[in-house]
Design an enzyme around this catalytic site. Sequence first.
Site, PDB file in Angstrom:
ATOM      1  N   GLU A   8       0.928  -1.234   0.010  1.00  0.00           N
ATOM      2  CA  GLU A   8      -0.161  -0.048  -0.055  1.00  0.00           C
ATOM      3  C   GLU A   8       0.893   1.546   0.029  1.00  0.00           C
ATOM      4  O   GLU A   8       2.151   1.217   0.449  1.00  0.00           O
ATOM      5  CB  GLU A   8      -0.924  -0.097   1.274  1.00  0.00           C
ATOM      6  CG  GLU A   8      -1.907  -0.973   1.470  1.00  0.00           C
ATOM      7  CD  GLU A   8      -2.611  -1.012   2.757  1.00  0.00           C
ATOM      8  OE1 GLU A   8      -2.425   0.081   3.423  1.00  0.00           O
ATOM      9  OE2 GLU A   8      -3.412  -1.978   3.067  1.00  0.00           O
ATOM     10  N   CYS A  26      17.550  47.849  -8.536  1.00  0.00           N
ATOM     11  CA  CYS A  26      17.173  46.697  -9.620  1.00  0.00           C
ATOM     12  C   CYS A  26      18.292  46.272 -10.360  1.00  0.00           C
ATOM     13  O   CYS A  26      19.049  47.211 -11.172  1.00  0.00           O
ATOM     14  CB  CYS A  26      16.028  47.157 -10.218  1.00  0.00           C
ATOM     15  SG  CYS A  26      15.359  45.923 -11.648  1.00  0.00           S
ATOM     16  N   TYR A  65      -7.719   2.152   6.471  1.00  0.00           N
ATOM     17  CA  TYR A  65      -6.959   0.973   5.808  1.00  0.00           C
ATOM     18  C   TYR A  65      -7.005  -0.244   7.018  1.00  0.00           C
ATOM     19  O   TYR A  65      -6.272  -1.017   6.676  1.00  0.00           O
ATOM     20  CB  TYR A  65      -5.633   1.358   5.305  1.00  0.00           C
ATOM     21  CG  TYR A  65      -4.871   1.964   6.374  1.00  0.00           C
ATOM     22  CD1 TYR A  65      -4.093   1.505   7.329  1.00  0.00           C
ATOM     23  CD2 TYR A  65      -4.519   3.492   6.357  1.00  0.00           C
ATOM     24  CE1 TYR A  65      -3.588   2.253   8.319  1.00  0.00           C
ATOM     25  CE2 TYR A  65      -3.774   4.216   7.210  1.00  0.00           C
ATOM     26  CZ  TYR A  65      -3.388   3.274   8.431  1.00  0.00           C
ATOM     27  OH  TYR A  65      -2.566   4.060   9.523  1.00  0.00           O
ATOM     28  N   CYS A 111      17.424  47.453 -14.074  1.00  0.00           N
ATOM     29  CA  CYS A 111      17.115  48.825 -14.640  1.00  0.00           C
ATOM     30  C   CYS A 111      17.546  49.954 -13.690  1.00  0.00           C
ATOM     31  O   CYS A 111      17.518  51.028 -13.904  1.00  0.00           O
ATOM     32  CB  CYS A 111      15.537  49.406 -14.584  1.00  0.00           C
ATOM     33  SG  CYS A 111      14.588  49.239 -13.083  1.00  0.00           S
ATOM     34  N   CYS A 135      11.018  46.364  -7.372  1.00  0.00           N
ATOM     35  CA  CYS A 135      11.285  47.264  -8.298  1.00  0.00           C
ATOM     36  C   CYS A 135      10.166  48.036  -8.580  1.00  0.00           C
ATOM     37  O   CYS A 135       9.155  47.553  -9.231  1.00  0.00           O
ATOM     38  CB  CYS A 135      11.886  46.711  -9.525  1.00  0.00           C
ATOM     39  SG  CYS A 135      12.061  47.916 -10.869  1.00  0.00           S
ATOM     40  N   LYS A 165       2.403   4.639   1.581  1.00  0.00           N
ATOM     41  CA  LYS A 165       2.171   5.108   2.805  1.00  0.00           C
ATOM     42  C   LYS A 165       1.863   6.547   2.877  1.00  0.00           C
ATOM     43  O   LYS A 165       2.703   7.400   2.324  1.00  0.00           O
ATOM     44  CB  LYS A 165       3.688   4.837   3.477  1.00  0.00           C
ATOM     45  CG  LYS A 165       3.882   5.427   4.828  1.00  0.00           C
ATOM     46  CD  LYS A 165       5.180   4.917   5.630  1.00  0.00           C
ATOM     47  CE  LYS A 165       4.918   5.144   7.015  1.00  0.00           C
ATOM     48  NZ  LYS A 165       5.130   6.606   7.464  1.00  0.00           N
ATOM     49  N   ASP A 177       1.053  10.165   3.509  1.00  0.00           N
ATOM     50  CA  ASP A 177       1.852  11.020   4.422  1.00  0.00           C
ATOM     51  C   ASP A 177       0.736  12.162   5.010  1.00  0.00           C
ATOM     52  O   ASP A 177       0.682  13.271   4.624  1.00  0.00           O
ATOM     53  CB  ASP A 177       2.935  11.832   3.775  1.00  0.00           C
ATOM     54  CG  ASP A 177       3.745  12.526   4.424  1.00  0.00           C
ATOM     55  OD1 ASP A 177       3.957  12.416   5.659  1.00  0.00           O
ATOM     56  OD2 ASP A 177       4.747  13.209   4.029  1.00  0.00           O
ATOM     57  N   CYS A 202      10.384  49.167 -15.934  1.00  0.00           N
ATOM     58  CA  CYS A 202      11.438  48.238 -15.745  1.00  0.00           C
ATOM     59  C   CYS A 202      11.496  47.273 -16.995  1.00  0.00           C
ATOM     60  O   CYS A 202      10.442  46.440 -16.941  1.00  0.00           O
ATOM     61  CB  CYS A 202      11.533  47.693 -14.516  1.00  0.00           C
ATOM     62  SG  CYS A 202      12.685  46.116 -14.170  1.00  0.00           S
ATOM     63  N   LYS A 243      10.834   3.099   3.141  1.00  0.00           N
ATOM     64  CA  LYS A 243      10.868   4.806   3.103  1.00  0.00           C
ATOM     65  C   LYS A 243      11.528   4.968   1.647  1.00  0.00           C
ATOM     66  O   LYS A 243      12.882   4.219   1.482  1.00  0.00           O
ATOM     67  CB  LYS A 243      11.779   5.315   4.249  1.00  0.00           C
ATOM     68  CG  LYS A 243      11.086   5.254   5.454  1.00  0.00           C
ATOM     69  CD  LYS A 243       9.740   6.361   5.627  1.00  0.00           C
ATOM     70  CE  LYS A 243       9.252   6.561   6.843  1.00  0.00           C
ATOM     71  NZ  LYS A 243       9.585   7.232   7.590  1.00  0.00           N
TER      72      LYS A 243
END
Length: 679
Positions: free
Chosen positions: A114, A418, A229, A421, A436, A116, A118, A441, A324
Site C-alpha cells: 500500500e 534593480c 485501511y 533597470c 522594483c 504510505k 503522508d 522596468c 521509505k
Amino acid sequence: MLTDDARRAADLRRQLNEHIYRYHVQHAPVITDDEYDALYNELVALEGQHPELVTPDSPTQRAGSDLSEDFPKVAHPAPILSLANAFSTDDLLAWEERNRKLLAAGTSLDYVLEPKLDGLSVVITYEDGMLVRAATRGNGTLGDDVTANVRTIHTVPLRIPVEGDAPPPRRLVVRGEVLFLKRDFEALNQRQQAEGLPLYINPRNTASGTLKQKDSRITASRPLTAYLYDVIDHSADDTAGGAVRWDTESEMLDFLRAMGFYIPPESHIYPTLSHIIQQLPDWEAGRDSLPFEIDGLVVKVNDRRLAAELGVVGKDPRGAIAYKFPAQTATTPLRGVTVNVGRTGKLTPTAQLEPVFISGVTVSNATLHNYKFIADLDIRLGDQVIIKRSGDVIPYVIGPVTAARDGTQTAITPPTHCPFCESAIIQPEGAVDHFCANPTCPEKVFRSLEFFVSKGAMDIDGMGPQTVKALMDAGLITDEADIFALEIEQLIALERFGQKKAENLLNAIEAAKKRPLWQFIASMGIEGVGATVAGWLADHFGDLDALLHAEPEAIINIEGIGAVLADNIAGWFADEHHRRILSKMRQAGVNMRAERQPQAGTQLAGKTFVLTGTLPNLTRQQAADLIKAHGGRVVSSVSKKTDFVVVGESAGSKADKAAQLNITILNEDELKNLIDRSQ
Ligand code: AMP
Ligand code: ZN
C-alpha cells in the site's frame, strides 16, 4: 568501565537529542532527515542487541505523541501502533527472514503493498452504524477527541453501510490517514492567495493543524480527505475475536470498501516479497503523479492470523513494515544568490547551488522565497545548506548547517537597486517582499508580456517568450497594448519572420481581441487575480469600465473577495500607467464586455442578493448561480443597497441586519417563484 557499545549508545543518544532539539525547537536542523534516520537506526540496532543499554532519555523511548490540551482524551480499544522502517531492499529481505524464523517452517507468506500516505492517523468508532467518535493517534493509547472535526471530512461516512441495508456491525473501530489531496491543497493555497493571506507550505502539517482546530467550522472550510485501511476492533459478536475476523488483509479491505469507506488506492496483493521488490522502482518513479503525497510504501503480511501471531516489538507490529524512499534531501554549498524580478516587480532571490543529485534529478538552484526568509533562517553566502525536493515542486532550501561554518560565510542583503533597470528597490510598509517600483522596468515588462500572451492568459498562439523578447528588442512593443498595433511589415523586417509566420501571428492576435472579459482580466497579472477571481469580477461588473471606476467597497461586496484583495484590485485599476494601457487596448478593439450581460427585462436584472443560512434544496453555490443566471448579483454583506436577502436554516446576523434595514427576505421557494415570474 563502559563498553564500546555503551559509549556509542550514549553518544548517539546525546547527538540525537540535540538534533531533535535543533529541529523541533530551534527549527534549524544541522543534518538531513536521512542522516538523522541513520543515527536513529544505529541506536535502535544497538539497543536491540543490548536491551540493558536502553535508558529513559533514549529518543527511541519517545513514544510519538500528538496529544494537546485543547481536546478531551479518548482511550483506544487496542494500541495504535507505528511501523518499523526499511530503507533498502536488504532491509526488506532481512525483515522477512526474521519473521520466517518466528513462524512454522515452510509457512508461505504473501503480502499487500500500500502507499504510505503522508498525513496523520485517525481512529474512528461506529456504533450500530453511526459514527460516534473520532480520535487522533495521540500517544498510541490515548488520543485527542476530534469527532466534530472528522465529521466535516466528506470521505468519512457518518453512517455505515453507506449503500444497501445490510445490518451494520454492532461496533466497529477503524483506522486511517487524514490528508490533503494535492489538488485540494493547491486550491486551498489559491484561496489564500486570492485573499492576500500567507500560503501553506506543507500539506502534512496543514492537515494536522486543520484536524486540530478548536473550531470545526475552520476544519470544514478546508477540504481534508481520509483513507481508511485497518480495523482495530470489530466486536459484532464477541466470539468472533476483534480485529482478526478476516483471514487476510485483502478481505478486510474488501469489507471496508463494502461498508463505504474510502480505501487507499493502488493496494495490491503480491505472492512473494520478490514481486514487491520488483515494484519499488515504478512506485518511486510514479510517486509525483499520485494525487496525494506519500513518504514510502507499506508492506503488510496478507494473512492477518499470521500477522497477529508475529506480534509486536515495542510499538511496531512485526507483520508490517514501512519502506521509505531514498533521500529527497541533500546538503550542498550555497555559491551565490541571483535575483528574479517578476511581473509585479517583486524580487525573488534564488539560491545558486553546487549541483547536487536528489532522487534522480540534479539540482543547481532553489528558491529562497524572499529576503525575510533568508534573514529568518540566517542563511549566509558560502553556507552548507539543506535542500529538499518534494513531489514535483521546485526544490527549496530548508536551512543552513550552522555547525559547518568556518568564518568565511557572509551575510545576504537585498539589493538597493534593480539589477535590470537600476531603479531604487522599495519595501512597502509592512510588506515581506521587496519590489522594483519602476513601471517601465524592462524585466517587469518582459515578465508581464510573457504572461499576458501565454496559454493560461490571452493565449496568443506563436508568441512565446523568445518572440516577446525579439519584439521588445526591436522596440516594437513596450506594453501589452502595443501587441494589438503590430503591423505585418514590422514583423517581416524581423529576423526569423517570413510572410506566413507574420500572418499567423497577426491572426492569433486578432483572435485574442475577442477573448471573454474574465480571461482578459485574468491576463493582466494583477496579484491575487487568477481565473476564478477574474470570473467574479467580470460577472459582477459586466464591463471593464465599471471595474475601472469601482471603489474597493464595491469590490469587497463580491462573495469571496476580502479587504486586502479588493484594495489591491482597486489600486491596480486606479494606476495611471495601467489605465493608459487599457485605454490603448480598447481603441485597438480588444473586447471589454462580459458575454452574459444582465438580461434586461427579467425581474432579477440589477437586483442585489445576499444569501445566508442553509437552504433546504439548493447549495449556496447553486443558489448564487441561479440568481446570476437570471441577471441578479450576489454580494456577501447586507447594506442599504441590497434588494433581497435569501434566508435558510440557522441564518446568522445577516438576516437580523436585513430586518433592521427593512430589506425583503425570501426563502428558497420565494426565490424560485421570483425567478419563475420573471420568465
Ligand atoms: P511513521 O509515522 O513513520 O512511524 O509510520 C507509521 C505511520 O504511517 C502510521 O502511524 C500511519 O499513520 C501511517 N500510514 C500511512 N499509510 C499507511 C498504510 N497504508 N498502512 C499503515 N500505516 C500507514
Ligand atoms: Zn527594475
